[in-house]
Every structure is written in structure tokens, then in C-alpha cells.
Design a protein around this motif. Structure first.
Motif, mmCIF file in Angstrom:
data_model
loop_
_atom_site.group_PDB
_atom_site.id
_atom_site.type_symbol
_atom_site.label_atom_id
_atom_site.label_comp_id
_atom_site.label_asym_id
_atom_site.label_seq_id
_atom_site.Cartn_x
_atom_site.Cartn_y
_atom_site.Cartn_z
ATOM 1 N N TYR A 126 0.825 -1.206 0.000
ATOM 2 C CA TYR A 126 0.000 0.000 0.000
ATOM 3 C C TYR A 126 0.860 1.257 0.000
ATOM 4 O O TYR A 126 0.533 2.244 -0.650
ATOM 5 N N ASN A 127 1.978 1.216 0.720
ATOM 6 C CA ASN A 127 2.908 2.347 0.672
ATOM 7 C C ASN A 127 3.474 2.494 -0.742
ATOM 8 O O ASN A 127 3.602 3.609 -1.252
ATOM 9 N N MET A 128 3.782 1.389 -1.366
ATOM 10 C CA MET A 128 4.330 1.443 -2.723
ATOM 11 C C MET A 128 3.296 1.981 -3.713
ATOM 12 O O MET A 128 3.641 2.703 -4.653
ATOM 13 N N LEU A 129 2.024 1.649 -3.476
ATOM 14 C CA LEU A 129 0.966 2.142 -4.361
ATOM 15 C C LEU A 129 0.815 3.662 -4.246
ATOM 16 O O LEU A 129 0.776 4.358 -5.263
ATOM 17 N N VAL A 130 0.743 4.192 -3.016
ATOM 18 C CA VAL A 130 0.584 5.642 -2.886
ATOM 19 C C VAL A 130 1.848 6.367 -3.348
ATOM 20 O O VAL A 130 1.767 7.464 -3.912
ATOM 21 N N ASP A 131 3.016 5.759 -3.160
ATOM 22 C CA ASP A 131 4.247 6.342 -3.686
ATOM 23 C C ASP A 131 4.179 6.434 -5.207
ATOM 24 O O ASP A 131 4.556 7.448 -5.797
ATOM 25 N N HIS A 132 3.697 5.373 -5.833
ATOM 26 C CA HIS A 132 3.578 5.361 -7.299
ATOM 27 C C HIS A 132 2.689 6.511 -7.787
ATOM 28 O O HIS A 132 3.065 7.245 -8.708
ATOM 29 N N TYR A 133 1.529 6.669 -7.179
ATOM 30 C CA TYR A 133 0.624 7.731 -7.621
ATOM 31 C C TYR A 133 1.172 9.119 -7.311
ATOM 32 O O TYR A 133 1.093 10.017 -8.152
ATOM 33 N N ALA A 134 1.736 9.318 -6.132
ATOM 34 C CA ALA A 134 2.291 10.627 -5.778
ATOM 35 C C ALA A 134 3.421 11.014 -6.725
ATOM 36 O O ALA A 134 3.486 12.153 -7.209
ATOM 37 N N SER A 135 4.313 10.082 -7.009
ATOM 38 C CA SER A 135 5.442 10.407 -7.884
ATOM 39 C C SER A 135 5.013 10.520 -9.347
ATOM 40 O O SER A 135 5.574 11.309 -10.100
ATOM 41 N N THR A 136 3.997 9.771 -9.753
ATOM 42 C CA THR A 136 3.518 9.841 -11.136
ATOM 43 C C THR A 136 2.849 11.181 -11.431
ATOM 44 O O THR A 136 3.054 11.760 -12.501
ATOM 45 N N VAL A 137 2.052 11.693 -10.501
ATOM 46 C CA VAL A 137 1.341 12.955 -10.769
ATOM 47 C C VAL A 137 2.215 14.180 -10.515
ATOM 48 O O VAL A 137 1.900 15.268 -10.995
ATOM 49 N N ALA A 138 3.324 14.022 -9.783
ATOM 50 C CA ALA A 138 4.231 15.154 -9.549
ATOM 51 C C ALA A 138 4.726 15.655 -10.903
ATOM 52 O O ALA A 138 5.165 14.886 -11.748
#
Length: 156
Positions: A126-138
Motif C-alpha cells: 500500500y505504501n508502494m501504491l501511494v508512492d507510485h501515484y504521488a510520484s507519477t502525478v508530480a
């Protein structure tokens, strides 16, 4: 009812264009994913924005008890080690991100919030999932997006 919220923030350069994301467990094993982008920000501000937005969503859904799981030592230490109370007592002398800390403090006072730290980018899916979305939309101009992730039930 207790909501569990995974949060993360990201910044392409620091300062620079950033993104935040949270994933919240809701009724029936379903999850709510939300993320967005911010220009000219810092990684710490994005970490805090993810927590604030997660708490605001939990509050709007009627949750009073919330567990935040973050990989941000800045957020975790500030809240769990009592630094925020000391900063308030000193009128935030020499501190950054005052606007977000004041907003977060108001949410912490209105809810029963536990902050737990997890090692980032490691083994927590779950941490990896939110990291993926946060870094993708940055670095994008993406507006706040919200998605319901429905739990798949096994058919017997």
C-alpha cells in the motif's frame, strides 16, 4: 469505526512540482484512492498534504478514529514526539510549513488519530501504491482525482 490511511508525497526536485496520494480503507473492504499535483512545493509539504487530505476525507465520511501510515519521519516525529505542541507553544519560531501544521493540528484535535511509520519504497504494497501515484502525478497539472477500488470477493 477505524479508518486506515496510507499516505505519501513526492517532489520532482526540492522545491519543485509535487504530488500527493492517500489510500483509505472504507466499508466492505473497499478502498478509496485519492491523489493530486501541486506546483512549486516541497516534498515535506506534499507528505503533509497527503495526510491532511486523507484526514479531511475520513472526517467527511464520519470516521473519528483514524490510523495514518506514512513513510515520512518528518510527519511521524513531529506528531508522535510532541514537537508540534512545542512549536505551537513557541508560535512556530523558525519553523516552516506553518499553514499546513496549523491545519493538521485542527484535524488532530477533532479526531482520534494515530500515526504509524513504515519504511518507504520497501515491502509494504500500500505504501508502494501511494508512492507510485504521488510520484507519477508530480510535475503534472492533474486535478485532485478520487477512485473507488472495490474488493474482489471469491466466488464459492
Amino acid at each position: 469505526m477505524n479508518a486506515v490511511i496510507y499516505t505519501d508525497g513526492s517532489c520532482k526536485s526540492n522545491p519543485g512540482n509535487g504530488g500527493w496520494a492517500f489510500l483509505m480503507s472504507i466499508a466492505n473492504g473497499n478502498m478509496l484512492l485519492s491523489y493530486g499535483a501541486v506546483e512549486n512545493t516541497t516534498n515535506n509539504r506534499m507528505e503533509m498534504t497527503a495526510v491532511i487530505n486523507g484526514l479531511l476525507k475520513a472526517q467527511s465520511l464520519g470516521y473519528k478514529d483514524v490510523t495514518i501510515i506514512t513513510d515520512s519521519k518528518y510527519v511521524e516525529n513531529t506528531i508522535n514526539n510532541g514537537w508540534l505542541d512545542k512549536w505551537i507553544d513557541s508560535s512556530f519560531a523558525g519553523k516552516k510549513n506553518i499553514d499546513l501544521w496549523v491545519r493538521l493540528y485542527g484535524l488532530l484535535c477533532s479526531m482520534n488519530v494515530k500515526i504509524k511509520w513504515t519504511k518507504g519504497h520497501h515491502e509494504d504494497p500500500y505504501n508502494m501504491l501511494v508512492d507510485h501515484y504521488a510520484s507519477t502525478v508530480a510535475g503534472t497539472n492533474m486535478a485532485i482525482t478520487e477512485s473507488l477500488i472495490k474488493r474482489e470477493y471469491e466466488k464459492k
